[in-house]
Design an enzyme around this catalytic site. Structure first.
Site, short mmCIF file in Angstrom:
data_model
loop_
_atom_site.label_atom_id
_atom_site.label_comp_id
_atom_site.label_asym_id
_atom_site.label_seq_id
_atom_site.Cartn_x
_atom_site.Cartn_y
_atom_site.Cartn_z
CG ASP A 104 -1.54 1.29 1.45
OD1 ASP A 104 -3.17 1.01 0.49
OD2 ASP A 104 -2.09 2.22 1.92
CG HIS A 267 -5.81 -2.90 0.32
ND1 HIS A 267 -5.17 -2.63 -1.28
CD2 HIS A 267 -5.48 -2.31 0.98
CE1 HIS A 267 -4.31 -1.81 -0.45
NE2 HIS A 267 -4.37 -1.75 0.97
#
Length: 290
Positions: A104, A267
């Site tokens: 991320d 994610h």
């Protein structure tokens, strides 16, 4: 969590970073994303510790690391500043060269580290990201709809901070069953600090401004990541929806060939699929080093 690891606070030139480190073997820097702390790696680091030395910091502004004063151009939270912190940290721990894995927002830090300090980074692994410059160059209505939080958090202070702080449970919904109890408690402590919320928004403000300028300048000048690069993404997250050819996007930024694949995960790959991630990292590092 992190059995056999050491928890330290390391004073650097501009910041003090909280860092967890341990294991034995070639050094690997693990860089978390938003809004996590280094605790996001608690399921992965022990799986790698028999063969690698793992260094897991809280980035500046996150967790229990320093929160530098903000600047008009938001450069104190640029990925270049964060990457410089990481380089200084690794040197302070005795590691002149190392692998770096970033997830991320940490993936942007890891990429910047590889671009700015090619002599130090031997391998780059990016988890569930494409470079900031690539994302913004391809930005369309689909991207803006799915990743609207990029543009919301980058709005001038204090509007985003006020909205986020007024209802943290709406913005950060994952519980201890996903993060693990200690990791979740650590995150709650971090998020309870309004200055942390501000620092995280500064990360996003830097992303749309100074970070993109740095990426665009590198692209124009022909600077690329020169080390072996692995890209992994969660097949149950947005990246495969946003980009038809994730490896193709990355190949524009990397001089050697990029390898990568999707992982059956959301994610947060390190939390959702730690065993699979550990296997992928080990296999890729053997292949890329061969």
């Amino acid at each position: 969590m992190f059995d056999g690891f050491t928890l330290d606070r390391v004073d650097l030139t501009d910041v003090t970073l909280r860092v967890r480190h341990g294991g034995s073997g070639p050094p690997v820097l693990l860089v978390h994303g938003h809004p996590r702390t280094h605790m996001t790696w608690h399921r992965v680091a022990p799986l790698l510790a028999a063969d690698y030395t793992l260094v897991c910091p809280d980035l500046r502004g996150y967790g229990q690391s320093s929160k530098p004063a903000t600047t008009p151009d938001h450069s104190s939270y640029s990925k270049r500043s964060m990457a410089n912190d990481c380089l200084e940290l690794m040197r302070a721990l005795g590691h002149d060269t190392f692998h770096v894995v970033g997830h991320d927002r940490g993936g942007y830090v890891a990429t910047r580290l590889a671009l700015d300090h090619p002599h130090a980074v031997t391998h780059l692994t990016a988890l569930d990201v494409v470079p900031i410059g690539a994302a913004l160059a391809r930005c369309d209505a689909n991207f803006a709809t799915r990743w609207w939080h990029w543009f919301f958090r980058a709005q001038p202070s204090p509007e985003p901070e006020t909205v986020i702080g007024s209802n943290l449970s709406l913005w950060y919904q994952e519980g201890p069953e996903q993060l693990g109890q200690e990791s979740w408690e650590d995150l709650q402590e971090s998020l309870s600090d309004p200055e942390r919320i501000h620092a995280m928004c500064e990360d996003y403000r830097a992303g749309l401004g100074v970070d993109r300028r740095h990426d665009d300048a590198d692209m124009e000048a022909g600077r690329r990541v020169r080390c072996p690069t692995l890209v992994l993404w969660g097949t149950r997250d947005d990246l495969p929806v946003l980009y038809d050819d994730i490896i193709g996007v990355w190949q524009e930024w990397v001089e050697p060939e990029v390898v990568g694949r999707g992982v059956d995960s959301g994610h947060h790959i390190a939390e959702d699929a730690p065993e699979r991630l550990s296997r992928e990292l080990r296999a890729a590092w053997r292949e890329l080093s061969g």
